[in-house]
Write a protein that holds these residues in place. Structure first.
Motif, PDB file in Angstrom:
ATOM      1  N   SER A  39      -8.961  -4.260   2.117  1.00 29.30           N
ATOM      2  CA  SER A  39      -7.645  -4.917   2.175  1.00 29.30           C
ATOM      3  C   SER A  39      -6.679  -4.257   1.199  1.00 29.30           C
ATOM      4  N   ASP A  40      -7.159  -4.022  -0.021  1.00 26.03           N
ATOM      5  CA  ASP A  40      -6.326  -3.369  -1.045  1.00 26.03           C
ATOM      6  C   ASP A  40      -5.823  -2.022  -0.556  1.00 26.03           C
ATOM      7  N   ILE A  41      -6.779  -1.205  -0.105  1.00 27.69           N
ATOM      8  CA  ILE A  41      -6.443   0.165   0.298  1.00 27.69           C
ATOM      9  C   ILE A  41      -5.485   0.142   1.489  1.00 27.69           C
ATOM     10  N   ALA A  42      -5.703  -0.788   2.429  1.00 24.11           N
ATOM     11  CA  ALA A  42      -4.853  -0.859   3.617  1.00 24.11           C
ATOM     12  C   ALA A  42      -3.382  -1.055   3.232  1.00 24.11           C
ATOM     13  N   LEU A  43      -3.139  -1.985   2.287  1.00 24.61           N
ATOM     14  CA  LEU A  43      -1.747  -2.253   1.889  1.00 24.61           C
ATOM     15  C   LEU A  43      -1.113  -1.015   1.245  1.00 24.61           C
ATOM     16  N   PHE A  44      -1.876  -0.361   0.374  1.00 26.45           N
ATOM     17  CA  PHE A  44      -1.348   0.855  -0.250  1.00 26.45           C
ATOM     18  C   PHE A  44      -1.091   1.938   0.808  1.00 26.45           C
TER      19      PHE A  44
ATOM     20  N   ALA B 136      -0.610  -6.659   8.135  1.00 25.95           N
ATOM     21  CA  ALA B 136       0.401  -6.640   7.069  1.00 25.95           C
ATOM     22  C   ALA B 136       0.695  -5.199   6.652  1.00 25.95           C
ATOM     23  N   ALA B 137      -0.361  -4.400   6.541  1.00 28.20           N
ATOM     24  CA  ALA B 137      -0.199  -2.997   6.151  1.00 28.20           C
ATOM     25  C   ALA B 137       0.648  -2.256   7.188  1.00 28.20           C
ATOM     26  N   TRP B 138       0.414  -2.576   8.458  1.00 25.61           N
ATOM     27  CA  TRP B 138       1.179  -1.936   9.539  1.00 25.61           C
ATOM     28  C   TRP B 138       2.664  -2.294   9.428  1.00 25.61           C
TER      29      TRP B 138
ATOM     30  N   PHE C 146       9.372  -5.405   5.528  1.00 24.38           N
ATOM     31  CA  PHE C 146       8.769  -6.041   4.352  1.00 24.38           C
ATOM     32  C   PHE C 146       8.612  -7.555   4.486  1.00 24.38           C
ATOM     33  N   ILE C 147       9.616  -8.196   5.097  1.00 19.60           N
ATOM     34  CA  ILE C 147       9.542  -9.676   5.182  1.00 19.60           C
ATOM     35  C   ILE C 147       8.360 -10.100   6.053  1.00 19.60           C
ATOM     36  N   SER C 148       8.262  -9.492   7.259  1.00 23.71           N
ATOM     37  CA  SER C 148       7.130  -9.873   8.122  1.00 23.71           C
ATOM     38  C   SER C 148       5.813  -9.457   7.468  1.00 23.71           C
TER      39      SER C 148
END
Lengths: 200, 65
Positions: A94-99, A43-45, A52-54
């Motif tokens: 997970s948090d850090i990856a999204l940011f 998701a982060a990638w 954004f949608i994918s």
């Protein structure tokens, strides 16, 4: 019943089914937690690429794993101290990856302002968890402040699906600052009421 | 008069020093306020790198004109 309580109940119905499948297959909750972080990396990638949608769709899948691991642990009678620790640690990744995905995106667009906003939001999101963990080594409970992980994740999804990630980052950033402040104030007051003085 | 002056301050303090659980009416109000900010604020105001235009607020304003 409140609006958010009603929405929560609706979303819990399909999750209940997934939990039952995982329990029937006897999938270990720690594995579910780990699969969740791997999917979150994907998701982060997608966020990093501006898809954004994918990214949002993958986030939904990842957070199903995130949500059900604790429930599966209870039903399989596999609740353990290490499981709780593992879940907390993996959640931070997970948090850090999204940011980081968003920081990469804004950086590639030459938007230093939003790189900073996303970085500050990330810093306070991590501090939100840290302040609670540290506080609960001193006091019984420190569950104050609005912006916890479930709120952050839902906001990320809303930002991704409606292409309003900038506004979402502002909300996460500002409310995470408040949440960290709440936890510091609350811990100070609790310790003061116990008659303990702050030692620096 | 004194009560009227302290009520907004108390509301602001309770919003800042958040101690409410999820699925309470206070939580619902906060969620609605956040969603209103996210969806109504024009992306141009925030200089959103990924979205542009007046957003929902601009669209609502164009309906009233």
């Amino acid at each position: 019943m409140t609006l958010t309580g009603f929405i929560g109940r609706i979303f819990f119905l399909p999750l209940r089914l997934i939990i039952s499948v995982c329990v029937a297959l006897r999938i270990h909750p720690n594995i579910l937690t780990f699969v969740g972080v791997l999917i979150n990396l994907a998701a982060a990638w997608q966020l990093a690429l501006g898809h954004f949608i994918s990214g949002g769709v993958i986030m939904v899948v990842a957070n199903i794993f995130d949500f059900i691991d604790g429930k599966v642990a209870v039903e399989l009678n596999a609740v353990s101290a290490f499981g709780g620790f593992w879940d907390s640690v993996i959640d931070r990744f997970s948090d850090i990856a999204l940011f980081l995905g968003l920081i990469y995106l804004y950086s590639s667009k030459g938007r230093t302002d939003y790189v900073m906003i996303a970085s500050i939001a990330m810093m306070f999101a991590i501090m939100t968890s840290y302040t609670r963990a540290r506080a609960e080594s001193l006091i019984t409970k420190c569950k104050v402040g609005f912006m916890e992980r479930p709120e952050r994740i839902v906001l990320f999804m809303i930002g991704a699906f409606t292409n309003r990630m900038a506004a979402v980052l502002w909300v996460i950033g500002v409310l995470s600052v408040f949440t960290v402040a709440d936890r510091i104030i609350y811990t100070y007051l609790e310790l003061r009421d116990r008659g303990e003085h702050a030692v620096v | 008069m004194k009560r009227a002056a302290t009520l907004p301050a108390r509301v602001l303090w309770n919003a800042f020093f958040w101690t409410y659980e999820r699925a309470t009416w206070q939580y619902d109000v906060m969620v609605v306020a956040i969603l209103a900010f996210v969806w109504l604020t024009p992306p141009d105001w925030l200089k959103d790198p990924m979205a542009s235009g007046p957003g929902l607020l601009g669209w609502l304003r164009s309906l009233t004109q």
